[in-house]
Design an enzyme around this catalytic site. Structure first.
Site, PDB file in Angstrom:
ATOM      1  N   MET A  44       0.848  -1.206   0.000  1.00 57.63           N
ATOM      2  CA  MET A  44       0.000   0.000   0.000  1.00 57.63           C
ATOM      3  C   MET A  44       0.877   1.247   0.000  1.00 57.63           C
ATOM      4  O   MET A  44       0.870   2.052   0.928  1.00 57.63           O
ATOM      5  CB  MET A  44      -0.927  -0.043   1.224  1.00 57.63           C
ATOM      6  CG  MET A  44      -2.049   0.984   1.203  1.00 57.63           C
ATOM      7  SD  MET A  44      -3.093   0.879  -0.241  1.00 57.63           S
ATOM      8  CE  MET A  44      -4.652   0.446   0.495  1.00 57.63           C
ATOM      9  N   ARG A  64       6.368  -6.727  -9.920  1.00 59.17           N
ATOM     10  CA  ARG A  64       7.499  -7.401 -10.552  1.00 59.17           C
ATOM     11  C   ARG A  64       7.220  -8.903 -10.585  1.00 59.17           C
ATOM     12  O   ARG A  64       6.681  -9.455  -9.613  1.00 59.17           O
ATOM     13  CB  ARG A  64       8.802  -7.163  -9.772  1.00 59.17           C
ATOM     14  CG  ARG A  64       9.394  -5.777  -9.926  1.00 59.17           C
ATOM     15  CD  ARG A  64       9.955  -5.545 -11.334  1.00 59.17           C
ATOM     16  NE  ARG A  64      10.585  -4.242 -11.491  1.00 59.17           N
ATOM     17  CZ  ARG A  64       9.967  -3.139 -11.915  1.00 59.17           C
ATOM     18  NH1 ARG A  64       8.695  -3.158 -12.225  1.00 59.17           N
ATOM     19  NH2 ARG A  64      10.632  -2.010 -12.034  1.00 59.17           N
ATOM     20  N   GLU A  81      11.360 -11.635 -18.661  1.00 63.09           N
ATOM     21  CA  GLU A  81      10.623 -10.892 -19.693  1.00 63.09           C
ATOM     22  C   GLU A  81      11.510 -10.691 -20.908  1.00 63.09           C
ATOM     23  O   GLU A  81      12.710 -10.461 -20.735  1.00 63.09           O
ATOM     24  CB  GLU A  81      10.177  -9.537 -19.129  1.00 63.09           C
ATOM     25  CG  GLU A  81       9.205  -9.701 -17.961  1.00 63.09           C
ATOM     26  CD  GLU A  81       8.765  -8.377 -17.347  1.00 63.09           C
ATOM     27  OE1 GLU A  81       9.223  -7.320 -17.809  1.00 63.09           O
ATOM     28  OE2 GLU A  81       7.979  -8.414 -16.407  1.00 63.09           O
ATOM     29  N   HIS A  91       4.331  -5.722 -19.688  1.00 62.20           N
ATOM     30  CA  HIS A  91       4.915  -4.764 -18.744  1.00 62.20           C
ATOM     31  C   HIS A  91       4.668  -3.314 -19.200  1.00 62.20           C
ATOM     32  O   HIS A  91       5.609  -2.587 -19.520  1.00 62.20           O
ATOM     33  CB  HIS A  91       6.416  -5.042 -18.582  1.00 62.20           C
ATOM     34  CG  HIS A  91       6.983  -4.483 -17.301  1.00 62.20           C
ATOM     35  ND1 HIS A  91       8.017  -5.072 -16.605  1.00 62.20           N
ATOM     36  CD2 HIS A  91       6.662  -3.375 -16.590  1.00 62.20           C
ATOM     37  CE1 HIS A  91       8.302  -4.352 -15.535  1.00 62.20           C
ATOM     38  NE2 HIS A  91       7.484  -3.305 -15.508  1.00 62.20           N
TER      39      HIS A  91
HETATM   40  C1  DGY Z   1       8.487   0.833 -13.020  1.00 61.89           C
HETATM   41  O1  DGY Z   1       8.409   2.068 -13.075  1.00 61.89           O
HETATM   42  O2  DGY Z   1       9.060   0.251 -12.108  1.00 61.89           O
HETATM   43  C2  DGY Z   1       7.867   0.075 -14.140  1.00 61.89           C
HETATM   44  O3  DGY Z   1       7.846  -1.271 -13.897  1.00 61.89           O
HETATM   45  C3  DGY Z   1       8.531   0.396 -15.452  1.00 61.89           C
HETATM   46  O4  DGY Z   1       7.894   1.507 -15.933  1.00 61.89           O
END
Ligand code: DGY
Length: 321
Positions: free
Chosen positions: A156, A239, A268, A287
């Site tokens: 959060m 992630r 990825e 992503h």
């Molecule tokens: C971030 O900002 O961490 C995203 O995963 C990539 O834009």
């Protein structure tokens, strides 16, 4: 005096660097899509005074050892698990990220992913495009309601709060788990703090927005999926590394959970042959959490403002500490 050399690991629009050309020399990897190979990056880093890099670059000890002049690494992302912060700090290199500018955009995508998964949007669109639509039927592509269900947000922070605001608009009950209590979210959004296990048991939608760290690595594992409701939908917009992907695949195959919406993966990109890409009840995105034109410009501009601040002897705007 020679202007500091800033190396940018992808081709970005000239108009973004133009305002800074009086202060810096820029060199870019000349591809918009293909990441720079590690050995080429190492050669560039030997000469660079500043580095603007993306999440596709692993800025590790091997690379940092070659950095003779580097003062700043400006990562074009809020997440920074691609950078060895400790090794950079030991070399006195400042590292910055791009929080805030991407919060609302990433929350939009996270909520869109939740809605697309719950209401089977991509599956339904493919159904029409593949000429499978012959009749209307009572339960044709029936999904799950979103309104008045329980969302369980793991992580959060700023993006978690922005997702919670959207959920509140849908009349959802908001539960969350975080390293520390978020009193603001509790007071303003009526969010209830739960232990990780309780959240897994109670939520209809489990939404992962936690950064990848040693502690969060694969916290969504076999035991975690087994605790979720069979009707639960799992959304990951943080992630891939926070999920044990094999465990997720098993949970979906064994119908321990109903569906998943994923913007991120352990490795990825994934191919169309990846088991998760083959499942109808999984929405896979490449992503794109922060990928609106406006926000991507803002992220790049924040990177450059951080670089300028450091070379002007000022504090960077968004340092990673
Ligand atoms: C971030 O900002 O961490 C995203 O995963 C990539 O834009």
């Amino acid at each position: 005096m020679q202007k500091p050399l800033i190396f940018i690991t992808r081709k970005i629009p000239d108009e973004i660097i133009k305002p800074y050309e009086n202060h810096f020399q820029f060199k870019m990897w000349q591809s918009e899509d293909e990441p720079i190979p590690k050995d080429v990056l190492i050669e560039e880093v030997k000469r660079a005074d500043g580095l603007l890099c993306l999440i596709t670059e692993q800025v590790d000890e091997e690379l940092l050892q070659q950095a003779r002049h580097l003062k700043i690494i400006a990562n074009m992302a809020v997440g920074f698990d691609n950078i060895d912060i400790k090794a950079a700090n030991e070399k006195g290199i400042i590292v910055t990220n791009t929080p805030d500018v991407l919060t609302e955009t990433t929350a939009d995508l996270t909520f869109a992913l939740l809605m697309a998964t719950a209401r089977r949007i991509t599956e339904a669109s493919n159904y029409v495009k593949q000429d499978k639509w012959k009749h209307w039927a009572p339960f044709l592509l029936a999904g799950s309601d979103i309104h008045h269900k329980t969302i369980g947000i793991v992580g959060m922070g700023r993006i978690g709060e922005a997702v919670a605001r959207r959920a509140k608009g849908f009349g959802m009950e908001i539960k969350y788990h975080n390293r520390s209590r978020n009193e603001q979210a509790e007071a303003e959004l009526g969010a209830t703090y739960l232990s990780f296990d309780a959240l897994l048991r109670e939520a209809d939608y489990i939404v992962s927005l936690i950064p990848l760290t040693d502690e969060s690595k694969e916290i969504f594992n076999e035991q975690a999926f087994q605790k979720m409701k069979r009707s639960a939908i799992f959304i990951n917009a943080s992630r891939g590394g926070v999920v044990d992907e094999q465990a997720l695949i098993r949970a979906l195959k064994n119908e321990e959970i109903t569906a998943a919406g994923l913007d991120v993966f352990t490795e990825e990109p994934i191919a169309s042959t990846h088991p998760l890409a083959q499942m109808e009840n999984v929405v896979c995105l490449p992503h794109i959490g922060s990928a609106s034109m406006e926000t991507r410009y803002k992220m790049l501009s924040l990177c450059l403002r951080n670089i300028q601040a450091v070379f002007s002897g000022e504090k960077p705007i968004t340092p990673i500490t």
